[in-house]
Write a protein that holds these residues in place. Sequence first.
Motif, mmCIF file in Angstrom:
data_model
loop_
_atom_site.group_PDB
_atom_site.id
_atom_site.type_symbol
_atom_site.label_atom_id
_atom_site.label_comp_id
_atom_site.label_asym_id
_atom_site.label_seq_id
_atom_site.Cartn_x
_atom_site.Cartn_y
_atom_site.Cartn_z
ATOM 1 N N ILE A 1 6.583 -0.395 -8.581
ATOM 2 C CA ILE A 1 5.962 0.627 -9.425
ATOM 3 C C ILE A 1 7.014 1.394 -10.219
ATOM 4 O O ILE A 1 6.829 1.699 -11.408
ATOM 5 N N GLY A 2 8.143 1.702 -9.582
ATOM 6 C CA GLY A 2 9.208 2.422 -10.272
ATOM 7 C C GLY A 2 9.753 1.638 -11.452
ATOM 8 O O GLY A 2 9.890 2.172 -12.563
ATOM 9 N N ARG A 3 10.062 0.351 -11.243
ATOM 10 C CA ARG A 3 10.605 -0.464 -12.332
ATOM 11 C C ARG A 3 9.557 -0.743 -13.403
ATOM 12 O O ARG A 3 9.880 -0.822 -14.591
ATOM 13 N N ALA A 4 8.300 -0.891 -12.986
ATOM 14 C CA ALA A 4 7.231 -1.086 -13.968
ATOM 15 C C ALA A 4 7.096 0.149 -14.857
ATOM 16 O O ALA A 4 6.890 0.041 -16.075
ATOM 17 N N ASP B 1 16.432 7.536 -11.402
ATOM 18 C CA ASP B 1 17.744 6.904 -11.510
ATOM 19 C C ASP B 1 17.847 6.060 -12.772
ATOM 20 O O ASP B 1 18.882 6.041 -13.453
ATOM 21 N N ALA B 2 16.760 5.346 -13.099
ATOM 22 C CA ALA B 2 16.776 4.477 -14.271
ATOM 23 C C ALA B 2 16.789 5.283 -15.563
ATOM 24 O O ALA B 2 17.449 4.902 -16.541
ATOM 25 N N VAL B 3 16.060 6.403 -15.588
ATOM 26 C CA VAL B 3 16.011 7.239 -16.785
ATOM 27 C C VAL B 3 17.391 7.794 -17.115
ATOM 28 O O VAL B 3 17.715 8.028 -18.290
ATOM 29 N N GLN B 4 18.212 7.995 -16.117
ATOM 30 C CA GLN B 4 19.561 8.506 -16.334
ATOM 31 C C GLN B 4 20.548 7.404 -16.720
ATOM 32 O O GLN B 4 21.716 7.679 -16.991
ATOM 33 N N SER B 5 20.074 6.172 -16.761
ATOM 34 C CA SER B 5 20.947 5.041 -17.063
ATOM 35 C C SER B 5 21.075 4.839 -18.570
ATOM 36 O O SER B 5 20.090 4.894 -19.312
ATOM 37 N N ARG B 6 22.290 4.571 -19.017
ATOM 38 C CA ARG B 6 22.508 4.283 -20.430
ATOM 39 C C ARG B 6 21.861 2.966 -20.828
ATOM 40 O O ARG B 6 21.451 2.780 -21.980
ATOM 41 N N VAL C 1 16.206 -4.786 -16.433
ATOM 42 C CA VAL C 1 15.819 -3.572 -15.700
ATOM 43 C C VAL C 1 15.578 -3.842 -14.219
ATOM 44 O O VAL C 1 15.862 -2.985 -13.376
ATOM 45 N N CYS C 2 15.082 -5.038 -13.875
ATOM 46 C CA CYS C 2 14.542 -5.254 -12.531
ATOM 47 C C CYS C 2 15.338 -6.188 -11.625
ATOM 48 O O CYS C 2 15.069 -6.212 -10.413
ATOM 49 N N TYR C 3 16.283 -6.956 -12.150
ATOM 50 C CA TYR C 3 16.897 -7.983 -11.309
ATOM 51 C C TYR C 3 17.677 -7.405 -10.128
ATOM 52 O O TYR C 3 17.810 -8.036 -9.080
ATOM 53 N N LYS C 4 18.190 -6.189 -10.276
ATOM 54 C CA LYS C 4 18.964 -5.562 -9.195
ATOM 55 C C LYS C 4 18.107 -4.739 -8.237
ATOM 56 O O LYS C 4 18.624 -4.216 -7.252
ATOM 57 N N SER C 5 16.838 -4.604 -8.523
ATOM 58 C CA SER C 5 15.991 -3.641 -7.827
ATOM 59 C C SER C 5 16.113 -3.700 -6.308
ATOM 60 O O SER C 5 16.326 -2.683 -5.651
ATOM 61 N N LEU C 6 15.999 -4.875 -5.723
ATOM 62 C CA LEU C 6 16.137 -5.033 -4.275
ATOM 63 C C LEU C 6 17.380 -5.827 -3.900
ATOM 64 O O LEU C 6 18.033 -5.522 -2.902
ATOM 65 N N ALA C 7 17.726 -6.828 -4.706
ATOM 66 C CA ALA C 7 18.922 -7.613 -4.413
ATOM 67 C C ALA C 7 20.171 -6.735 -4.446
ATOM 68 O O ALA C 7 21.076 -6.883 -3.619
ATOM 69 N N ALA D 1 9.319 5.190 -5.655
ATOM 70 C CA ALA D 1 9.070 4.916 -7.068
ATOM 71 C C ALA D 1 9.634 6.027 -7.954
ATOM 72 O O ALA D 1 10.259 5.760 -8.984
ATOM 73 N N LYS D 2 9.425 7.285 -7.545
ATOM 74 C CA LYS D 2 9.934 8.406 -8.329
ATOM 75 C C LYS D 2 11.453 8.399 -8.394
ATOM 76 O O LYS D 2 12.049 8.616 -9.453
ATOM 77 N N LYS D 3 12.088 8.146 -7.252
ATOM 78 C CA LYS D 3 13.549 8.095 -7.220
ATOM 79 C C LYS D 3 14.071 6.959 -8.092
ATOM 80 O O LYS D 3 15.042 7.111 -8.837
ATOM 81 N N ASP D 4 13.411 5.795 -8.003
ATOM 82 C CA ASP D 4 13.827 4.649 -8.799
ATOM 83 C C ASP D 4 13.689 4.948 -10.288
ATOM 84 O O ASP D 4 14.564 4.600 -11.085
#
Length: 290
Positions: A108-111, A13-18, A75-81, A7-10
């Motif tokens: 939890i990370g994406r939420a 990574d997302a926080v660094q995303s534009r 935000v979430c569609y790519k999370s696992l796919a 969750a922390k890594k996810d």
Amino acid sequence: MTWLTVAKKDFRDAVQSRALWSLVGIFVVLSVVSTYAYVEAPALLGSQAGATFGGLIFFTIGLTGLFVPLAAVVVCYKSLAGERELGSIKLLLSLPTTRGQVFVGKVIGRAAVLAFGLGVGLVVGIGFGSVLLGEFDALAVLVFVLVTLSFAAIYATIVVGISATTGSTSRATTLALGFFVVFELLWDVVPMGILYVVEGFSLPATIPDWVYPVMQLSPSSAYFTTVVALLPDLAETVGADPSGAGAGVEVSATEAEPFYATPEIGLLVLALWLVVPLAVGYYRFDAADL
């Protein structure tokens, strides 16, 4: 590696995303513009009684009810796919990490990512509105923010659950957008369609109580109804009626005796939207051939 590490890594990574910061910026701008419009031009938005802080809360629900589903898809569609399509999921699972930990960590990370972006916009929008109106209801804001962040977490769970069912990002996009179209854009007409068929292809003069819970199956409708249930006095003051949220149906939830015809049904529906996607998504991800 535990679910918390995932969750922390996810989240990092997302926080660094534009893309995330673009979503935050868009929601902040929308919050400020819509709040200003509500306060300064209530008549143009259908309010004849003038702007109030309670009215601002329920007006903001309309904005978040549309923004959260769309943001959750982005935000979430790519999370696992996406992980499965790139093959990086095999590297992640080669560490001492179970599929269950990966799935929970992704949810939890994406939420957290979605709640972060939404929370910034809510603080700015409500703060701006309270300054313009010169009033502030701390309890109403606390309840509204907590329910809204819970709604965001539930939508993240739904979309991550959808993403967990497939190893193709294009298919995950199609399924997530399909869910949005059916449950957010078209659901208002579904209860009327079911009633029309059940009543022998004609609409009755009185709408039966069972139509009300069917209307609440849309996550955003259940979200609105939950706020009404938790802030009944404020909802009554501003005339917020969840029974009028879809297709012009006139059902008085406050006068109906069965639980399924009261605003409290929104709490149950939101709970189901949390549990069912978690169960289905985990089952499909755990059984998938990676």
